[in-house]
Scaffold this motif. Structure first.
Motif, PDB file in Angstrom:
ATOM      1  N   ARG A  14       0.856  -1.188   0.000  1.00 33.31           N
ATOM      2  CA  ARG A  14       0.000   0.000   0.000  1.00 33.31           C
ATOM      3  C   ARG A  14       0.890   1.235   0.000  1.00 33.31           C
ATOM      4  O   ARG A  14       2.042   1.173   0.399  1.00 33.31           O
ATOM      5  N   VAL A  15       0.324   2.359  -0.437  1.00 37.14           N
ATOM      6  CA  VAL A  15       1.070   3.610  -0.454  1.00 37.14           C
ATOM      7  C   VAL A  15       0.331   4.644   0.403  1.00 37.14           C
ATOM      8  O   VAL A  15      -0.906   4.682   0.426  1.00 37.14           O
ATOM      9  N   LEU A  16       1.103   5.459   1.090  1.00 35.81           N
ATOM     10  CA  LEU A  16       0.525   6.484   1.951  1.00 35.81           C
ATOM     11  C   LEU A  16      -0.083   7.602   1.114  1.00 35.81           C
ATOM     12  O   LEU A  16       0.572   8.152   0.219  1.00 35.81           O
ATOM     13  N   GLY A  17      -1.334   7.915   1.393  1.00 36.73           N
ATOM     14  CA  GLY A  17      -2.015   9.036   0.759  1.00 36.73           C
ATOM     15  C   GLY A  17      -2.490  10.011   1.810  1.00 36.73           C
ATOM     16  O   GLY A  17      -2.624   9.667   2.986  1.00 36.73           O
ATOM     17  N   THR A  18      -2.753  11.249   1.382  1.00 36.56           N
ATOM     18  CA  THR A  18      -3.231  12.283   2.301  1.00 36.56           C
ATOM     19  C   THR A  18      -4.459  12.955   1.712  1.00 36.56           C
ATOM     20  O   THR A  18      -4.604  13.052   0.498  1.00 36.56           O
ATOM     21  N   ARG A  19      -5.327  13.399   2.603  1.00 38.34           N
ATOM     22  CA  ARG A  19      -6.517  14.144   2.186  1.00 38.34           C
ATOM     23  C   ARG A  19      -6.534  15.451   2.958  1.00 38.34           C
ATOM     24  O   ARG A  19      -6.438  15.465   4.185  1.00 38.34           O
ATOM     25  N   SER A  20      -6.635  16.556   2.227  1.00 40.26           N
ATOM     26  CA  SER A  20      -6.689  17.878   2.855  1.00 40.26           C
ATOM     27  C   SER A  20      -8.075  18.146   3.420  1.00 40.26           C
ATOM     28  O   SER A  20      -9.077  17.596   2.940  1.00 40.26           O
ATOM     29  N   ALA A  21      -8.128  18.995   4.417  1.00 39.70           N
ATOM     30  CA  ALA A  21      -9.394  19.372   5.041  1.00 39.70           C
ATOM     31  C   ALA A  21     -10.369  19.890   3.997  1.00 39.70           C
ATOM     32  O   ALA A  21     -10.006  20.688   3.128  1.00 39.70           O
ATOM     33  N   LYS A  23     -11.643  18.354   1.476  1.00 41.06           N
ATOM     34  CA  LYS A  23     -11.500  17.739   0.156  1.00 41.06           C
ATOM     35  C   LYS A  23     -11.921  16.274   0.213  1.00 41.06           C
ATOM     36  O   LYS A  23     -11.863  15.635   1.256  1.00 41.06           O
ATOM     37  N   GLY A  24     -12.300  15.716  -0.928  1.00 40.94           N
ATOM     38  CA  GLY A  24     -12.683  14.317  -1.003  1.00 40.94           C
ATOM     39  C   GLY A  24     -11.668  13.452  -1.721  1.00 40.94           C
ATOM     40  O   GLY A  24     -11.780  12.238  -1.734  1.00 40.94           O
ATOM     41  N   THR A  25     -10.661  14.085  -2.314  1.00 36.90           N
ATOM     42  CA  THR A  25      -9.655  13.375  -3.098  1.00 36.90           C
ATOM     43  C   THR A  25      -8.381  13.208  -2.275  1.00 36.90           C
ATOM     44  O   THR A  25      -7.970  14.108  -1.550  1.00 36.90           O
ATOM     45  N   TYR A  26      -7.757  12.029  -2.428  1.00 36.48           N
ATOM     46  CA  TYR A  26      -6.481  11.757  -1.774  1.00 36.48           C
ATOM     47  C   TYR A  26      -5.343  12.047  -2.748  1.00 36.48           C
ATOM     48  O   TYR A  26      -5.481  11.817  -3.955  1.00 36.48           O
ATOM     49  N   TYR A  27      -4.244  12.525  -2.194  1.00 38.00           N
ATOM     50  CA  TYR A  27      -3.049  12.847  -2.976  1.00 38.00           C
ATOM     51  C   TYR A  27      -1.843  12.214  -2.297  1.00 38.00           C
ATOM     52  O   TYR A  27      -1.845  12.012  -1.078  1.00 38.00           O
ATOM     53  N   LEU A  28      -0.796  11.985  -3.076  1.00 34.40           N
ATOM     54  CA  LEU A  28       0.468  11.596  -2.479  1.00 34.40           C
ATOM     55  C   LEU A  28       0.996  12.803  -1.700  1.00 34.40           C
ATOM     56  O   LEU A  28       0.843  13.941  -2.145  1.00 34.40           O
ATOM     57  N   PRO A  29       1.604  12.582  -0.544  1.00 31.99           N
ATOM     58  CA  PRO A  29       2.115  13.719   0.227  1.00 31.99           C
ATOM     59  C   PRO A  29       3.249  14.429  -0.508  1.00 31.99           C
ATOM     60  O   PRO A  29       4.036  13.807  -1.214  1.00 31.99           O
ATOM     61  N   GLY A  30       3.289  15.734  -0.341  1.00 29.39           N
ATOM     62  CA  GLY A  30       4.308  16.560  -0.978  1.00 29.39           C
ATOM     63  C   GLY A  30       3.727  17.897  -1.355  1.00 29.39           C
ATOM     64  O   GLY A  30       2.702  18.308  -0.817  1.00 29.39           O
ATOM     65  N   GLY A  31       4.370  18.585  -2.283  1.00 35.27           N
ATOM     66  CA  GLY A  31       3.844  19.879  -2.693  1.00 35.27           C
ATOM     67  C   GLY A  31       4.782  20.630  -3.601  1.00 35.27           C
ATOM     68  O   GLY A  31       5.719  20.066  -4.166  1.00 35.27           O
ATOM     69  N   GLU A 100      -6.416  13.821   6.941  1.00 37.25           N
ATOM     70  CA  GLU A 100      -6.457  12.369   7.077  1.00 37.25           C
ATOM     71  C   GLU A 100      -5.315  11.713   6.309  1.00 37.25           C
ATOM     72  O   GLU A 100      -4.959  12.147   5.219  1.00 37.25           O
ATOM     73  N   LEU A 101      -4.771  10.658   6.895  1.00 33.27           N
ATOM     74  CA  LEU A 101      -3.808   9.791   6.239  1.00 33.27           C
ATOM     75  C   LEU A 101      -4.526   8.493   5.907  1.00 33.27           C
ATOM     76  O   LEU A 101      -5.376   8.040   6.668  1.00 33.27           O
ATOM     77  N   ALA A 102      -4.175   7.880   4.769  1.00 33.35           N
ATOM     78  CA  ALA A 102      -4.796   6.612   4.381  1.00 33.35           C
ATOM     79  C   ALA A 102      -3.773   5.769   3.628  1.00 33.35           C
ATOM     80  O   ALA A 102      -2.930   6.304   2.907  1.00 33.35           O
ATOM     81  N   TRP A 103      -3.868   4.457   3.811  1.00 31.56           N
ATOM     82  CA  TRP A 103      -3.039   3.520   3.061  1.00 31.56           C
ATOM     83  C   TRP A 103      -3.860   3.055   1.872  1.00 31.56           C
ATOM     84  O   TRP A 103      -4.917   2.454   2.031  1.00 31.56           O
ATOM     85  N   LEU A 104      -3.381   3.359   0.667  1.00 32.62           N
ATOM     86  CA  LEU A 104      -4.147   3.162  -0.555  1.00 32.62           C
ATOM     87  C   LEU A 104      -3.534   2.097  -1.454  1.00 32.62           C
ATOM     88  O   LEU A 104      -2.324   1.848  -1.401  1.00 32.62           O
ATOM     89  N   THR A 105      -4.383   1.492  -2.297  1.00 34.89           N
ATOM     90  CA  THR A 105      -3.951   0.528  -3.306  1.00 34.89           C
ATOM     91  C   THR A 105      -4.559   0.933  -4.649  1.00 34.89           C
ATOM     92  O   THR A 105      -5.302   1.918  -4.727  1.00 34.89           O
ATOM     93  N   THR A 106      -4.312   0.136  -5.675  1.00 35.63           N
ATOM     94  CA  THR A 106      -4.883   0.432  -6.987  1.00 35.63           C
ATOM     95  C   THR A 106      -6.409   0.393  -6.950  1.00 35.63           C
ATOM     96  O   THR A 106      -7.057   1.007  -7.790  1.00 35.63           O
ATOM     97  N   ALA A 107      -6.988  -0.283  -5.968  1.00 36.45           N
ATOM     98  CA  ALA A 107      -8.452  -0.324  -5.829  1.00 36.45           C
ATOM     99  C   ALA A 107      -9.030   1.039  -5.467  1.00 36.45           C
ATOM    100  O   ALA A 107     -10.242   1.249  -5.565  1.00 36.45           O
TER     101      ALA A 107
END
Length: 130
Positions: A14-21, A23-31, A100-107
């Motif tokens: 799984r890969v770590l994803g982040t969601r901003s306050a 928002k409904g979409t998750y992004y890879l952390p960074g900027g 929010e932090l989430a562990w994401l997969t291709t699903a």
């Protein structure tokens, strides 16, 4: 062109994803980089701000640069995401604008941005992401 740096943190397929306050979409952390910053300097600063951990700059390894239509922007605006893996010290905690932090997969393709879909496919093809 929107120029961004992203951290690829993989664990158990799984890969770590982040969601901003708000928002409904998750992004890879960074900027985005600050003027004069290198890729790795941007990576270290952004991850410290968003996740409260210290990236080991010496361990940063470029794993690819990907481009796609920028999520939430008008047609034709492209985001270029330069991605790195790196070890870190500390405990991952959502900070700054991250809710929010989430562990994401291709699903989770329907929950991530277009450029992240390309990155997820690349990681999956390399056998790194479920």
């Amino acid at each position: 062109m929107i120029d961004k740096i992203a951290w690829i943190h993989l664990k158990d397929g799984r890969v770590l994803g982040t969601r901003s306050a708000g928002k409904g979409t998750y992004y890879l952390p960074g900027g985005k980089r600050e003027p004069g910053e290198s890729d790795v300097e941007t990576l270290v600063r952004e991850i410290r701000e968003e996740l409260t951990v210290e990236i080991d700059a010496a361990s940063a390894k470029h794993i690819g640069t990907f481009e796609a239509q920028a999520h939430g922007h008008s047609s034709g605006v492209i985001v270029r995401m330069t991605c790195y893996t790196a070890s870190f010290a500390g405990e991952l905690v959502a900070a700054s604008e991250i809710e929010e932090l989430a562990w994401l997969t291709t699903a989770d393709a329907d929950r991530i941005s277009p450029v992240d879909r390309i990155i997820f496919a690349h990681l999956h093809e390399a056998g790194l992401l479920a």
